[in-house]
Scaffold this motif. Structure first.
Motif, short mmCIF file in Angstrom:
data_model
loop_
_atom_site.label_atom_id
_atom_site.label_comp_id
_atom_site.label_asym_id
_atom_site.label_seq_id
_atom_site.Cartn_x
_atom_site.Cartn_y
_atom_site.Cartn_z
N ALA A 1 0.82 -1.22 0.00
CA ALA A 1 0.00 0.00 0.00
C ALA A 1 0.85 1.27 0.00
O ALA A 1 0.36 2.34 -0.34
N HIS A 2 2.11 1.17 0.40
CA HIS A 2 2.99 2.34 0.45
C HIS A 2 3.50 2.75 -0.93
O HIS A 2 4.04 3.85 -1.09
N LEU A 3 3.36 1.88 -1.93
CA LEU A 3 3.93 2.16 -3.25
C LEU A 3 3.04 3.13 -4.04
O LEU A 3 1.82 3.14 -3.87
N ARG A 4 3.64 3.93 -4.89
CA ARG A 4 2.91 4.85 -5.78
C ARG A 4 3.44 4.68 -7.19
O ARG A 4 4.65 4.60 -7.40
N ALA A 5 2.52 4.66 -8.14
CA ALA A 5 2.92 4.42 -9.53
C ALA A 5 3.76 5.58 -10.07
O ALA A 5 3.50 6.74 -9.77
N ARG A 6 4.72 5.21 -10.88
CA ARG A 6 5.50 6.21 -11.59
C ARG A 6 5.78 5.70 -13.00
O ARG A 6 5.67 4.49 -13.27
N GLN A 7 6.13 6.62 -13.87
CA GLN A 7 6.45 6.24 -15.25
C GLN A 7 7.97 6.11 -15.37
O GLN A 7 8.72 6.85 -14.72
N ILE A 8 8.40 5.18 -16.22
CA ILE A 8 9.84 5.02 -16.44
C ILE A 8 10.42 6.32 -17.01
O ILE A 8 9.73 7.02 -17.77
N ARG A 9 11.64 6.66 -16.60
CA ARG A 9 12.29 7.88 -17.10
C ARG A 9 13.67 7.54 -17.66
O ARG A 9 14.23 6.49 -17.31
N PRO A 10 14.20 8.39 -18.52
CA PRO A 10 15.48 8.08 -19.17
C PRO A 10 16.58 7.69 -18.19
O PRO A 10 17.38 6.79 -18.47
N SER A 11 16.63 8.35 -17.02
CA SER A 11 17.71 8.06 -16.07
C SER A 11 17.64 6.63 -15.53
O SER A 11 18.64 6.09 -15.06
N ASP A 12 16.45 5.99 -15.59
CA ASP A 12 16.33 4.59 -15.12
C ASP A 12 17.24 3.67 -15.93
O ASP A 12 17.75 2.68 -15.40
N ARG B 1 5.72 -9.16 -23.13
CA ARG B 1 6.48 -8.86 -24.36
C ARG B 1 6.18 -7.47 -24.92
O ARG B 1 7.03 -6.89 -25.59
N VAL B 2 4.98 -6.95 -24.65
CA VAL B 2 4.69 -5.58 -25.09
C VAL B 2 5.54 -4.60 -24.28
O VAL B 2 6.15 -3.67 -24.83
N ASN B 3 5.59 -4.82 -22.98
CA ASN B 3 6.44 -3.97 -22.13
C ASN B 3 7.90 -4.05 -22.59
O ASN B 3 8.60 -3.03 -22.61
N LEU B 4 8.33 -5.25 -22.97
CA LEU B 4 9.71 -5.43 -23.44
C LEU B 4 9.97 -4.60 -24.69
O LEU B 4 10.97 -3.88 -24.78
N GLN B 5 9.04 -4.68 -25.65
CA GLN B 5 9.20 -3.92 -26.89
C GLN B 5 9.20 -2.42 -26.62
O GLN B 5 10.00 -1.67 -27.19
N ASP B 6 8.31 -1.98 -25.71
CA ASP B 6 8.26 -0.55 -25.36
C ASP B 6 9.58 -0.10 -24.74
O ASP B 6 10.10 0.97 -25.05
N LEU B 7 10.12 -0.94 -23.85
CA LEU B 7 11.39 -0.58 -23.19
C LEU B 7 12.53 -0.50 -24.20
O LEU B 7 13.36 0.41 -24.14
N LEU B 8 12.55 -1.44 -25.13
CA LEU B 8 13.62 -1.45 -26.13
C LEU B 8 13.51 -0.24 -27.06
O LEU B 8 14.51 0.27 -27.56
N ARG B 9 12.29 0.23 -27.25
CA ARG B 9 12.07 1.43 -28.07
C ARG B 9 12.53 2.69 -27.32
O ARG B 9 13.07 3.62 -27.90
#
Ligand code: 4NP
Length: 158
Positions: free
Chosen positions: A67-78, A90-98
């Motif tokens: 419950a302590h977690l809050r959603a965030r979007q991936i950022r370039p520094s990650d 696999r969709v997440n994988l393709q998005d990350l590779l893009r």
């Protein structure tokens, strides 16, 4: 010791669950001080929101609190900061590779790559019911165990 990031679409169902399951596995082996674990989403739909109520409830029944977690979007520094980035499907994988610069592609993997019997994708529980959420948690628990076994073999040497 590596920093590990789990990534799904919204960062409210699968990746926060993988984060707490993996943190729990590390804690039971006294490795939690050595490995930094986080999660993020590829999309911005749910930034700032807590995990979805169904996964929260199903995880809590298994003694996992998120419950302590809050959603965030991936950022370039990650892509600089994390040593391993695990995509929940696999969709997440393709998005990350893009999104990732090519030099960081080798650190991006499918979460279930080390548990081939479970398939390739952690199913999206967002529109599912309790049974689906239980199944997703089963898959994540088994996948996290396989992943930890692999990391202990190849990278984390206590
Ligand atoms: P997650 O689940 O990627 O496991 O966090 C989803 C969360 C939100 C949506 C889809 C999947 N959505 O379409 O808003």
């Amino acid at each position: 010791m590596p920093n590990i990031l789990f990534v799904c679409l919204g960062n409210i169902c699968r990746s926060p669950t993988a984060q707490v399951v993996f943190e729990d596995l590390l804690a039971t082996r006294n490795l939690d001080a050595d490995v930094w674990v986080d999660s993020a989403g590829t999309a911005d739909y749910h930034i700032g929101e807590p995990p979805c109520p169904l996964m929260l409830q199903v995880a809590r029944r298994r003694g996992l609190e998120m419950a302590h977690l809050r959603a965030r979007q991936i950022r370039p520094s990650d892509f600089e900061r994390f040593d391993y980035i695990f995509a929940m499907d696999r969709v997440n994988l393709q998005d990350l590779l893009r999104l990732a610069p090519p030099e960081h592609h080798p650190k991006i993997h499918l979460f279930l790559a080390y548990a081939p019997d479970l398939g390739m994708d952690v199913p999206d529980p967002y529109y599912g019911g309790e049974k689906q959420a239980e199944r997703v948690l089963d898959i994540i628990e088994e996948g996290a165990m396989a992943l930890l076994t692999q990391l202990l073999r190849t990278e984390i040497c206590p």
